[in-house]
Design a protein around this motif. Structure first.
Motif, PDB file in Angstrom:
ATOM      1  N   GLY A 209      -0.564   1.991 -14.400  1.00 38.17           N
ATOM      2  CA  GLY A 209       0.111   0.702 -14.336  1.00 38.17           C
ATOM      3  C   GLY A 209       0.733   0.471 -12.980  1.00 38.17           C
ATOM      4  N   THR A 210      -0.020   0.758 -11.931  1.00 37.79           N
ATOM      5  CA  THR A 210       0.517   0.777 -10.567  1.00 37.79           C
ATOM      6  C   THR A 210       0.929  -0.594 -10.038  1.00 37.79           C
ATOM      7  OG1 THR A 210       0.053   1.588  -8.318  1.00 37.79           O
ATOM      8  CG2 THR A 210      -1.768   0.580  -9.522  1.00 37.79           C
ATOM      9  N   GLY A 211       0.355  -1.676 -10.556  1.00 37.84           N
ATOM     10  CA  GLY A 211       0.733  -3.012 -10.079  1.00 37.84           C
ATOM     11  C   GLY A 211       0.377  -3.199  -8.616  1.00 37.84           C
ATOM     12  N   GLY A 212       1.399  -3.394  -7.780  1.00 39.47           N
ATOM     13  CA  GLY A 212       1.185  -3.565  -6.352  1.00 39.47           C
ATOM     14  C   GLY A 212       1.068  -2.275  -5.584  1.00 39.47           C
ATOM     15  N   GLY A 213       0.944  -1.152  -6.297  1.00 32.93           N
ATOM     16  CA  GLY A 213       0.761   0.132  -5.621  1.00 32.93           C
ATOM     17  C   GLY A 213       1.982   1.019  -5.603  1.00 32.93           C
TER      18      GLY A 213
ATOM     19  N   ALA B 163      -6.001  -2.588   0.619  1.00 35.18           N
ATOM     20  CA  ALA B 163      -4.872  -1.931   1.283  1.00 35.18           C
ATOM     21  C   ALA B 163      -5.189  -0.474   1.596  1.00 35.18           C
ATOM     22  CB  ALA B 163      -3.628  -2.038   0.414  1.00 35.18           C
ATOM     23  N   ILE B 164      -5.836   0.213   0.665  1.00 40.90           N
ATOM     24  CA  ILE B 164      -6.207   1.611   0.887  1.00 40.90           C
ATOM     25  C   ILE B 164      -7.141   1.733   2.091  1.00 40.90           C
ATOM     26  CG2 ILE B 164      -7.574   3.503  -0.096  1.00 40.90           C
ATOM     27  CD1 ILE B 164      -6.415   2.574  -2.861  1.00 40.90           C
ATOM     28  N   ALA B 165      -8.113   0.822   2.180  1.00 42.01           N
ATOM     29  CA  ALA B 165      -9.030   0.845   3.316  1.00 42.01           C
ATOM     30  C   ALA B 165      -8.305   0.520   4.618  1.00 42.01           C
ATOM     31  CB  ALA B 165     -10.172  -0.144   3.078  1.00 42.01           C
ATOM     32  N   HIS B 166      -7.419  -0.484   4.578  1.00 46.74           N
ATOM     33  CA  HIS B 166      -6.695  -0.892   5.785  1.00 46.74           C
ATOM     34  C   HIS B 166      -5.795   0.225   6.290  1.00 46.74           C
ATOM     35  CE1 HIS B 166      -4.785  -3.611   8.597  1.00 46.74           C
ATOM     36  NE2 HIS B 166      -3.602  -3.287   8.118  1.00 46.74           N
ATOM     37  N   LEU B 167      -5.158   0.943   5.370  1.00 46.08           N
ATOM     38  CA  LEU B 167      -4.243   2.020   5.743  1.00 46.08           C
ATOM     39  C   LEU B 167      -4.956   3.350   5.941  1.00 46.08           C
ATOM     40  CD1 LEU B 167      -1.397   1.157   3.201  1.00 46.08           C
ATOM     41  CD2 LEU B 167      -1.379   0.715   5.668  1.00 46.08           C
ATOM     42  N   GLN B 168      -6.254   3.374   5.684  1.00 44.41           N
ATOM     43  CA  GLN B 168      -7.083   4.574   5.843  1.00 44.41           C
ATOM     44  C   GLN B 168      -6.535   5.748   5.025  1.00 44.41           C
ATOM     45  OE1 GLN B 168      -7.128   4.711  10.255  1.00 44.41           O
ATOM     46  NE2 GLN B 168      -9.266   4.062  10.133  1.00 44.41           N
ATOM     47  N   LEU B 169      -6.246   5.463   3.773  1.00 41.80           N
ATOM     48  CA  LEU B 169      -5.751   6.491   2.859  1.00 41.80           C
ATOM     49  C   LEU B 169      -6.952   7.089   2.119  1.00 41.80           C
ATOM     50  CD1 LEU B 169      -2.645   4.574   1.455  1.00 41.80           C
ATOM     51  CD2 LEU B 169      -2.662   6.384   3.201  1.00 41.80           C
TER      52      LEU B 169
ATOM     53  N   ARG C 246       3.340  -1.055   7.671  1.00 38.88           N
ATOM     54  CA  ARG C 246       1.992  -1.602   7.514  1.00 38.88           C
ATOM     55  C   ARG C 246       1.699  -1.918   6.056  1.00 38.88           C
ATOM     56  NH1 ARG C 246      -2.563   1.719   9.557  1.00 38.88           N
ATOM     57  NH2 ARG C 246      -3.640  -0.292   9.723  1.00 38.88           N
ATOM     58  N   PHE C 247       2.163  -1.059   5.158  1.00 40.33           N
ATOM     59  CA  PHE C 247       1.969  -1.338   3.731  1.00 40.33           C
ATOM     60  C   PHE C 247       2.753  -2.575   3.320  1.00 40.33           C
ATOM     61  CE2 PHE C 247       3.247  -0.101  -0.780  1.00 40.33           C
ATOM     62  CZ  PHE C 247       2.124  -0.686  -1.348  1.00 40.33           C
ATOM     63  N   TYR C 248       3.965  -2.706   3.826  1.00 41.75           N
ATOM     64  CA  TYR C 248       4.758  -3.912   3.568  1.00 41.75           C
ATOM     65  C   TYR C 248       4.015  -5.152   4.049  1.00 41.75           C
ATOM     66  CZ  TYR C 248       8.791  -7.133   3.984  1.00 41.75           C
ATOM     67  OH  TYR C 248       9.651  -8.209   3.903  1.00 41.75           O
ATOM     68  N   ASP C 249       3.417  -5.080   5.233  1.00 42.63           N
ATOM     69  CA  ASP C 249       2.594  -6.186   5.729  1.00 42.63           C
ATOM     70  C   ASP C 249       1.513  -6.533   4.713  1.00 42.63           C
ATOM     71  OD1 ASP C 249       4.040  -6.031   8.082  1.00 42.63           O
ATOM     72  OD2 ASP C 249       2.438  -5.099   9.244  1.00 42.63           O
TER      73      ASP C 249
ATOM     74  N   PRO D  44       4.468   3.668  -7.766  1.00 43.37           N
ATOM     75  CA  PRO D  44       4.868   4.431  -6.573  1.00 43.37           C
ATOM     76  C   PRO D  44       3.725   5.065  -5.786  1.00 43.37           C
ATOM     77  CG  PRO D  44       5.085   5.819  -8.504  1.00 43.37           C
ATOM     78  CD  PRO D  44       4.606   4.467  -9.003  1.00 43.37           C
ATOM     79  N   GLY D  45       2.467   4.820  -6.189  1.00 43.35           N
ATOM     80  CA  GLY D  45       1.364   5.594  -5.658  1.00 43.35           C
ATOM     81  C   GLY D  45       1.169   5.530  -4.155  1.00 43.35           C
ATOM     82  N   ILE D  46       1.129   4.319  -3.572  1.00 39.81           N
ATOM     83  CA  ILE D  46       0.858   4.238  -2.133  1.00 39.81           C
ATOM     84  C   ILE D  46       2.003   4.801  -1.296  1.00 39.81           C
ATOM     85  CG2 ILE D  46       0.501   2.631  -0.208  1.00 39.81           C
ATOM     86  CD1 ILE D  46      -1.525   1.166  -1.863  1.00 39.81           C
ATOM     87  N   PRO D  47       3.278   4.515  -1.599  1.00 42.28           N
ATOM     88  CA  PRO D  47       4.327   5.195  -0.835  1.00 42.28           C
ATOM     89  C   PRO D  47       4.212   6.720  -0.884  1.00 42.28           C
ATOM     90  CG  PRO D  47       5.261   3.353  -2.013  1.00 42.28           C
ATOM     91  CD  PRO D  47       3.838   3.477  -2.487  1.00 42.28           C
ATOM     92  N   LEU D  48       3.844   7.282  -2.034  1.00 41.65           N
ATOM     93  CA  LEU D  48       3.686   8.733  -2.127  1.00 41.65           C
ATOM     94  C   LEU D  48       2.493   9.210  -1.315  1.00 41.65           C
ATOM     95  CD1 LEU D  48       4.469   9.373  -5.895  1.00 41.65           C
ATOM     96  CD2 LEU D  48       5.947   9.721  -3.932  1.00 41.65           C
ATOM     97  N   ALA D  49       1.424   8.425  -1.293  1.00 39.26           N
ATOM     98  CA  ALA D  49       0.261   8.808  -0.502  1.00 39.26           C
ATOM     99  C   ALA D  49       0.577   8.809   0.989  1.00 39.26           C
ATOM    100  CB  ALA D  49      -0.899   7.857  -0.789  1.00 39.26           C
ATOM    101  N   ILE D  50       1.417   7.873   1.423  1.00 38.75           N
ATOM    102  CA  ILE D  50       1.834   7.850   2.824  1.00 38.75           C
ATOM    103  C   ILE D  50       2.722   9.054   3.135  1.00 38.75           C
ATOM    104  CG2 ILE D  50       3.253   6.594   4.509  1.00 38.75           C
ATOM    105  CD1 ILE D  50       2.230   3.995   3.172  1.00 38.75           C
ATOM    106  N   ALA D  51       3.625   9.361   2.219  1.00 45.51           N
ATOM    107  CA  ALA D  51       4.560  10.470   2.433  1.00 45.51           C
ATOM    108  C   ALA D  51       3.881  11.834   2.332  1.00 45.51           C
ATOM    109  CB  ALA D  51       5.702  10.388   1.430  1.00 45.51           C
TER     110      ALA D  51
END
Length: 235
Positions: free
Chosen positions: A93-97, A128-134, A38-41, A99-106
């Motif tokens: 300097g997260t850019g497209g997220g 993306a954070i809202a869509h993934l409900q993080l 979903r994040f890749y999407d 490593p933060g979003i992969p770590l939040a998912i994990a």
């Protein structure tokens, strides 16, 4: 203002889920793999409006963004290096997220702040954070050296992550004010050259170098490094 209306897009290519097995010394559940898809999407859609990444081919995205994000902090994921309960991490300097979003998912029990100076990227991340409900993740726009001097950011974080941001000494300068005494700075690097080591030594004030973890990526056999440093109680 650029709005990002993100959806679960069945036309996005599938990530190679089978390659997780045995590639990382940490368990990967089917639920996590689905959330990575979903994040890749989200990234594929967001890249049409913001310059998030040039790496969009599924296998490359898996290895260079997802796998790399997790492998860089594997000692924390595995418990080899313990963190406090419900630790706070900042991705500078997260850019497209990454490593933060992969770590939040994990690790949904980790609280993450994603920081970038580009407003358009931060708006994508917020969508993306809202869509993934993080719910444990926030994205903010600004400069690390400015926001790190302000409450509630100053001295409030257990880990600062910096992936391909700047020279090592500059990265430590960014991370210093965000970290608690005893907190960790993790520098994600490709090759680790003598000049980077020299630069790091010049910027160590307030830090001690704990380890430089060298590893090889599973598909392209590229060498990567994770440089882990501890924030001292003074300096």
């Amino acid at each position: 203002m650029v709005e990002f209306d993100l959806i679960d897009d069945p036309t996005t290519p599938s990530l190679p889920s089978e390659v997780w097995e045995g590639s990382l010394a940490w368990p990967m559940t089917l639920t996590m793999q689905a959330e990575f898809q979903r994040f890749y999407d989200c990234v594929v859609q967001g890249n049409r409006r913001a310059n998030l990444t040039r790496i969009l081919e599924p296998m490359d995205f898996w290895e260079k963004h997802l796998w790399d994000s997790l492998r860089g902090v594997l000692p924390f994921l595995s418990g080899e290096v313990p963190l406090p309960d419900s630790p706070r991490l900042v991705d500078i300097g997260t850019g497209g997220g990454f490593p933060g979003i992969p770590l939040a998912i994990a690790r949904p029990d980790w609280s993450l702040t994603l920081l970038d100076s580009t407003q358009k990227k931060v708006r994508f991340l917020q969508a993306a954070i809202a869509h993934l409900q993080l719910s444990q993740v926030q994205a903010i726009a600004g400069r690390a050296e400015t926001l790190g001097a302000l409450r509630p950011y100053r001295g409030g974080y257990d880990v600062a992550l910096l992936r391909a941001v700047a020279a090592p000494s500059v990265c430590l300068g960014y991370a210093r004010s965000w970290l608690k005494p005893g907190g960790w700075a993790v520098l994600y690097r490709g090759q680790w050259r003598d000049e980077e080591q020299e630069d790091l030594q010049q910027g160590l004030q307030g830090f001690e170098l704990v380890t430089i973890d060298a590893f090889v990526t599973p598909q392209t056999q590229a060498t990567r490094h994770s440089v882990m440093l501890r924030r001292l109680s003074s300096g």
